[in-house]
Design a protein around this motif. Structure first.
Motif, mmCIF file in Angstrom:
data_model
loop_
_atom_site.group_PDB
_atom_site.id
_atom_site.type_symbol
_atom_site.label_atom_id
_atom_site.label_comp_id
_atom_site.label_asym_id
_atom_site.label_seq_id
_atom_site.Cartn_x
_atom_site.Cartn_y
_atom_site.Cartn_z
ATOM 1 N N SER A 246 39.657 17.977 -8.443
ATOM 2 C CA SER A 246 40.187 19.343 -8.304
ATOM 3 C C SER A 246 41.495 19.395 -7.541
ATOM 4 C CB SER A 246 39.159 20.225 -7.587
ATOM 5 O OG SER A 246 39.117 19.938 -6.185
ATOM 6 N N TYR A 247 41.717 18.444 -6.618
ATOM 7 C CA TYR A 247 42.868 18.558 -5.719
ATOM 8 C C TYR A 247 44.193 18.472 -6.472
ATOM 9 C CZ TYR A 247 39.318 18.065 -2.135
ATOM 10 O OH TYR A 247 38.213 18.251 -1.348
ATOM 11 N N ALA A 248 44.257 17.678 -7.538
ATOM 12 C CA ALA A 248 45.485 17.597 -8.327
ATOM 13 C C ALA A 248 45.781 18.929 -9.009
ATOM 14 C CB ALA A 248 45.370 16.482 -9.368
ATOM 15 N N LEU A 249 44.740 19.615 -9.482
ATOM 16 C CA LEU A 249 44.940 20.915 -10.122
ATOM 17 C C LEU A 249 45.450 21.943 -9.118
ATOM 18 C CD1 LEU A 249 41.759 21.227 -12.388
ATOM 19 C CD2 LEU A 249 44.038 20.412 -13.008
ATOM 20 N N THR A 250 44.955 21.863 -7.896
ATOM 21 C CA THR A 250 45.396 22.799 -6.856
ATOM 22 C C THR A 250 46.808 22.482 -6.387
ATOM 23 O OG1 THR A 250 43.132 23.213 -6.115
ATOM 24 C CG2 THR A 250 44.895 23.653 -4.542
ATOM 25 N N ALA A 251 47.076 21.220 -6.068
ATOM 26 C CA ALA A 251 48.371 20.844 -5.505
ATOM 27 C C ALA A 251 49.496 20.977 -6.515
ATOM 28 C CB ALA A 251 48.310 19.404 -4.986
ATOM 29 N N ARG A 252 49.248 20.591 -7.753
ATOM 30 C CA ARG A 252 50.320 20.553 -8.757
ATOM 31 C C ARG A 252 50.417 21.805 -9.620
ATOM 32 N NH1 ARG A 252 52.800 15.705 -9.436
ATOM 33 N NH2 ARG A 252 51.911 13.935 -8.282
ATOM 34 N N HIS A 253 49.303 22.500 -9.790
ATOM 35 C CA HIS A 253 49.304 23.634 -10.714
ATOM 36 C C HIS A 253 48.908 24.953 -10.052
ATOM 37 C CE1 HIS A 253 49.872 20.938 -14.160
ATOM 38 N NE2 HIS A 253 49.027 20.131 -13.559
ATOM 39 N N GLY A 254 48.611 24.929 -8.754
ATOM 40 C CA GLY A 254 48.318 26.163 -8.043
ATOM 41 C C GLY A 254 47.000 26.815 -8.401
ATOM 42 N N ILE A 255 46.087 26.076 -9.025
ATOM 43 C CA ILE A 255 44.800 26.643 -9.393
ATOM 44 C C ILE A 255 43.929 26.748 -8.141
ATOM 45 C CG2 ILE A 255 42.712 26.313 -10.788
ATOM 46 C CD1 ILE A 255 44.440 24.867 -12.820
ATOM 47 N N VAL A 256 43.350 27.907 -7.924
ATOM 48 C CA VAL A 256 42.529 28.159 -6.746
ATOM 49 C C VAL A 256 41.456 27.080 -6.634
ATOM 50 C CG1 VAL A 256 40.897 29.776 -5.698
ATOM 51 C CG2 VAL A 256 42.980 30.622 -6.784
ATOM 52 N N HIS A 257 41.203 26.628 -5.407
ATOM 53 C CA HIS A 257 40.358 25.454 -5.190
ATOM 54 C C HIS A 257 38.994 25.553 -5.879
ATOM 55 C CE1 HIS A 257 38.227 22.159 -3.310
ATOM 56 N NE2 HIS A 257 37.369 23.016 -2.801
ATOM 57 N N GLY A 258 38.244 26.622 -5.609
ATOM 58 C CA GLY A 258 36.908 26.731 -6.190
ATOM 59 C C GLY A 258 36.927 26.715 -7.702
ATOM 60 N N THR A 259 37.938 27.348 -8.289
ATOM 61 C CA THR A 259 38.071 27.360 -9.741
ATOM 62 C C THR A 259 38.404 25.968 -10.264
ATOM 63 O OG1 THR A 259 38.893 29.620 -9.562
ATOM 64 C CG2 THR A 259 39.196 28.506 -11.674
ATOM 65 N N ALA A 260 39.283 25.266 -9.562
ATOM 66 C CA ALA A 260 39.643 23.908 -9.969
ATOM 67 C C ALA A 260 38.418 23.003 -9.947
ATOM 68 C CB ALA A 260 40.730 23.358 -9.051
ATOM 69 N N VAL A 261 37.565 23.175 -8.942
ATOM 70 C CA VAL A 261 36.326 22.397 -8.874
ATOM 71 C C VAL A 261 35.415 22.757 -10.041
ATOM 72 C CG1 VAL A 261 34.258 21.929 -7.522
ATOM 73 C CG2 VAL A 261 36.461 22.172 -6.371
ATOM 74 N N GLY A 262 35.290 24.050 -10.307
ATOM 75 C CA GLY A 262 34.412 24.495 -11.388
ATOM 76 C C GLY A 262 34.828 23.982 -12.752
ATOM 77 N N LEU A 263 36.132 23.889 -12.990
ATOM 78 C CA LEU A 263 36.612 23.386 -14.270
ATOM 79 C C LEU A 263 36.110 21.973 -14.532
ATOM 80 C CD1 LEU A 263 40.311 24.672 -14.240
ATOM 81 C CD2 LEU A 263 38.460 25.460 -15.721
#
Length: 371
Positions: A246-263
Motif C-alpha cells: 500500500s505504501y507505494a500507492l500512497t507515496a506515489r499516487h496519493g491514495i489514502v492509506h486505508g484505501t490503498a491497503v484495501g485495494l
C-alpha cells in the motif's frame, strides 16, 4: 499503557477557553485540550502521511518547550508524529538518523505519551511503530518506547469524520485484523485478538455500508472497539503484504492509506487461500493458512451475511472507488520489506500484477483519493 473506550454521549462539546497559551487549532478535541490546567503548545502542522519535515518541526517545538507529556489527537498521522515527538524530543541530533536506524533510539523516554484518536481504524494509538515519508521512501520508527502510556478512545470524536475517510479507516482496521490473523509472526494471543476484531468489525461494516453512514453511536462504538482489537493484534504480529504494497500507492499516487491497503487486501484474500506447501512461509503450513482464510470467511458470512471480499468492496465503494484500476508501480521494493515477508504465502511482482488485474473486474475509472 491504559486504553479506555468511552461510551457514546449526547452531551454538548466543551467550549474553547481563550486563556490557554497555545497555537490556534480547531475542533472538539482541541477545545477539550483548552480545558487542561497546563501550559499547552499545539503543533498543528500534521498532514496526512507525514513527511520528515513535519516531524522535524514538531520535535523542534518539543525540544524548545520541554513538555512533561505529549498528547496525540487526531488520526493515524497525528499519532505517528506524536510518537516521534515523545521518543525523540530528548534525543540529540536530527530525527532522520533515528528513523533510518531505530536501533539508535534510547531504551527509555522521560516524556509521557498519551494518544486520543479521533477516527477509528488506524490502530496507531495501540502500536509501537510510526510511519514517516522521506520523498517516496517509507521510514519507520519501530521501537518499544513509541507505545503510548495512556490511550483514550472516544467514539464521539469521530462524529464529524467525512464518510469517505471513515470508510478508508474502517478498511484499514479490517485489513489489520485479517492480516494479523494470517501473519507469519502471529502468536496464539495476537491471533485471538485478530479473530475477535473480525467478529466485531464484520457486522458493523455490513450495517454502515448498507445505510451509507456512520451516524449511529452504537455502531461507532463497536467500530472503535474492533479497530482497537486489531491495533493491539498488529502490535505483536505486524501487518503483511496488503500493507507492504500500500505504501507505494500512497507515496506515489496519493491514495489514502486505508484505501490503498484495501485495494491489495481484496485480491490477497484469494491468493493466500490458495497457499501450497511449495510456496507457503507460514510456520504451521499451507493447510493451516487455507483454514485460517476459511475461518475468516465463515466469521464474515455468519456475522454479516456476506464474504470478506464483499465487505472490502463495499467500503471501497463507500470511499468513492466504485470502479478502479490499480496504478502501475514497481513492486519489487515493496516486496523486499519485512511486512511482505510476514505474508503467509510467497509472492512475486508478477503475482501482484496478476492479482490486481483479477480484482479490477469493473470498468476502468480514475482513482480519486479524498482526504
Amino acid at each position: 499503557m491504559t486504553p479506555v473506550i468511552s461510551s457514546p454521549t449526547t452531551e454538548g462539546r466543551p467550549t474553547r477557553s481563550a486563556s490557554r497559551p497555545r497555537q490556534s487549532a480547531e475542533g472538539a478535541a482541541a477545545a477539550t485540550v483548552d480545558r487542561l490546567d497546563a501550559d499547552v503548545r499545539c503543533y498543528a502542522g500534521v498532514r496526512p502521511n507525514p513527511v520528515l519535515a513535519q516531524v522535524r518541526e514538531a520535535v523542534a517545538l518539543a525540544r524548545d518547550h520541554r513538555p512533561d507529556a505529549v498528547v496525540g489527537i487526531g488520526g493515524g498521522s497525528a499519532m505517528d508524529v506524536a510518537k516521534c515527538v515523545a521518543v525523540l524530543a530528548n534525543c540529540d541530533g536530527d530525527p532522520e538518523g533515528y528513523l533510518l536506524d531505530p536501533g539508535t533510539v534510547p531504551a527509555d523516554r522521560s516524556t509521557l505519551l498519551v494518544q486520543v484518536p479521533t477516527i477509528a481504524g488506524s490502530g496507531s494509538e495501540l502500536t509501537s511503530f510510526a510511519t514517516v515519508y522521506l520523498g517516496y521512501r517509507k521510514l519507520s520508527l519501530d521501537h518499544p518506547s513509541a507505545r503510548a502510556d495512556h490511550v483514550l478512545i472516544d467514539p464521539d470524536l469521530a462524529t464529524t469524520v467525512p464518510v469517505p475517510m471513515a470508510a478508508a479507516s474502517a478498511l484499514d482496521a479490517l485489513a489489520q485484523a485479517v492480516e494479523s490473523a494470517w501473519a507469519v509472526a502471529a502468536t496464539p494471543a495476537s491471533r485471538a485478538l485478530a479473530v475477535r476484531a473480525v467478529e466485531t468489525l464484520a457486522p458493523v461494516i455490513a450495517a454502515v455500508t448498507s445505510g451509507g453512514r456512520f451516524a449511529d453511536p452504537g455502531l461507532r462504538t463497536e467500530l472503535a472497539r474492533g479497530a482497537a482489537l486489531a491495533g493491539a493484534a498488529i502490535n505483536t504480529s505486524r501487518t503483511t503484504a496488503a500493507h507492504a504494497l500500500s505504501y507505494a500507492l500512497t507515496a506515489r499516487h496519493g491514495i489514502v492509506h486505508g484505501t490503498a491497503v484495501g485495494l491489495h487486501l481484496r485480491w490477497l484474500i484469494g491468493f493466500n487461500a490458495a497457499a501450497t506447501e511449495a510456496d507457503t512461509r507460514h510456520p504451521d503450513g499451507a493447510a493451516a493458512v487455507r483454514q485460517l482464510v476459511d475461518d475468516l470467511q465463515r466469521i464474515c458470512v455468519d456475522a454479516a451475511g456476506t464474504p470478506l471480499e464483499d465487505l472490502v468492496d463495499r467500503l471501497l465503494v463507500m470511499h468513492g472507488l466504485r470502479d478502479f484500476r490499480m496504478p502501475h508501480c514497481d513492486w519489487r521494493n515493496s516486496l523486499a520489506s519485512g511486512r511482505a515477508e510476514n505474508n503467509p504465502r510467497l509472492l512475486s511482482p508478477d503475482d501482484v500484477v496478476a492479482g490486481a488485474a483479477r480484482a479490477a473486474t469493473r470498468r476502468t475509472a480514475t482513482v480519486i483519493a479524498r482526504g
